[in-house]
Design a protein around this motif. Structure first.
Motif, PDB file in Angstrom:
ATOM      1  N   PRO A 140       0.831  -1.216   0.000  1.00 49.77           N
ATOM      2  CA  PRO A 140       0.000   0.000   0.000  1.00 49.77           C
ATOM      3  C   PRO A 140       0.862   1.260   0.000  1.00 49.77           C
ATOM      4  O   PRO A 140       2.036   1.229   0.359  1.00 49.77           O
ATOM      5  CB  PRO A 140      -0.807  -0.124   1.298  1.00 49.77           C
ATOM      6  N   ASP A 141       0.242   2.361  -0.385  1.00 45.64           N
ATOM      7  CA  ASP A 141       0.977   3.623  -0.501  1.00 45.64           C
ATOM      8  C   ASP A 141       1.540   4.094   0.837  1.00 45.64           C
ATOM      9  O   ASP A 141       2.536   4.812   0.873  1.00 45.64           O
ATOM     10  CB  ASP A 141       0.073   4.712  -1.080  1.00 45.64           C
ATOM     11  N   ASN A 142       0.909   3.701   1.932  1.00 41.27           N
ATOM     12  CA  ASN A 142       1.349   4.159   3.256  1.00 41.27           C
ATOM     13  C   ASN A 142       2.312   3.184   3.926  1.00 41.27           C
ATOM     14  O   ASN A 142       2.512   3.228   5.135  1.00 41.27           O
ATOM     15  CB  ASN A 142       0.152   4.409   4.157  1.00 41.27           C
ATOM     16  N   ALA A 143       2.915   2.273   3.160  1.00 44.11           N
ATOM     17  CA  ALA A 143       3.882   1.332   3.740  1.00 44.11           C
ATOM     18  C   ALA A 143       5.088   2.095   4.286  1.00 44.11           C
ATOM     19  O   ALA A 143       5.466   3.147   3.771  1.00 44.11           O
ATOM     20  CB  ALA A 143       4.327   0.329   2.688  1.00 44.11           C
TER      21      ALA A 143
END
Length: 327
Positions: free
Chosen positions: A190-193
């Protein structure tokens, strides 16, 4: 679903009673501590035990470490419900055959992440400081320190391909040890990793390859990742970059790497994974002739702690999945 279980299909199996102690066939040598634990949960049959030769006909569950399970193997196991896999890699198992049968593969991502990441660090430092070359020359005659050279790793850019448990741990170590700039690529995360870790996330793998001083690969071997790092990609890397593969053999094209190194491109390469395992001099002599190559026989998880953790996790994940079938 227990952590570390790969779901390979939705085909239901018959439920099993939680009061029944299931029989599990272990196809490979197993960590003694984890083996003792497995025997508290299952009836365990190992190589050499009576009845082991009939594992294909009888097994409803398997524990494996390095064995291959082909489509023919899966087809010959009419009762098979689940496979406990020591380690994260499942490329030695025919996943399509398992998916068609609804057979679960219970692998162990994260169990050995720290140990593999530490080996990435060891390979990188060994290559950066030219230790193999210096040690080899020193065995023949004294080496004046004035003839030695190396790379400083402080504030270098670390490129990570694959942002899973191992990739993240490598990034954390390099950030802490060298204040490294981190550039990372992963099409699935995910983009927030990695919110805790300062890094640059990019959408093009070529951007990581071109900008990394140290490029470390942490993706599984699939049709899409085979030869991911070939001659073109190596040539696009920085002249004095270091390439590390501690993931799977075949992701880095070994013939192309040999060619690029012979042409003087890259500072060096560290390989813990090869297409042939264990690697032999007959196959890898030309590659190993480069003293800026450090090669090890897939020892990333070869520590007592990692072996115990992975083996225990495989046992527990398999048990949790089988018990879920009783609910």
């Amino acid at each position: 679903m227990a952590p570390g279980i790969v779901d390979n299909g939705d085909e239901p199996h018959s439920t099993i009673s939680s009061e029944v102690k299931l029989t599990v066939y272990i196809l490979d040598a197993w960590n003694e501590e984890a083996l003792a634990h497995a025997k508290t949960l299952f009836n365990v049959i190992q190589p050499g035990d009576s009845g082991f030769s009939k594992w294909r006909q009888n097994a409803s569950a398997l524990l494996i470490r390095g064995s291959y399970l082909t489509a023919d193997d899966i087809a010959s196991c009419p009762n098979l419900m689940a496979i406990g896999k020591h380690g994260v890699g499942i490329d030695k198992i025919d996943q399509d055959a398992c998916a068609k049968r609804g057979i679960k593969i219970c692998n162990t991502p994260g169990a050995n992440a720290r140990d593999v990441a530490e080996l990435v660090l060891a390979l990188t430092i060994t290559i950066a400081r030219d230790i193999r070359s210096i040690t080899t020359r020193q065995m023949i005659k004294p080496v004046p320190k004035e003839t030695c050279n190396g790379l400083t790793l402080y504030k270098k850019t670390l490129g990570i391909i694959g942002m899973g448990n191992i990739g993240r741990t490598v990034a954390e170590i390099f950030r802490g040890a060298f204040d490294a700039d981190i550039i990372a690529y992963d099409v699935f995360m995910p983009d927030n990793a990695w919110p805790h870790l300062e890094h640059k996330r990019v959408q093009d793998v070529q951007e990581v390859i071109k900008n990394a001083d140290i490029l470390s690969v942490h993706v599984p071997l699939t049709n899409e990742t085979r030869d991911l790092i070939s001659y073109k990609e190596i040539q696009s890397m920085k002249q004095n970059a270091i390439l590390i593969n501690a993931a799977r053999g075949g992701i880095v094209n070994e013939a192309d790497l040999t060619k690029a190194l012979a042409e003087g491109h890259l500072w060096g390469a560290g390989l813990d994974c090869h297409e042939q395992e264990p690697p032999s001099f007959e196959k890898y002599g030309p590659l190993w002739g480069n003293l800026n190559v450090v090669s090890t026989p897939h020892i990333g998880a070869a520590t007592r702690q990692a072996q115990t953790a992975s083996a225990m996790a495989a046992v527990n994940n398999l048990y949790e999945h089988l018990m879920s079938l009783s609910n």
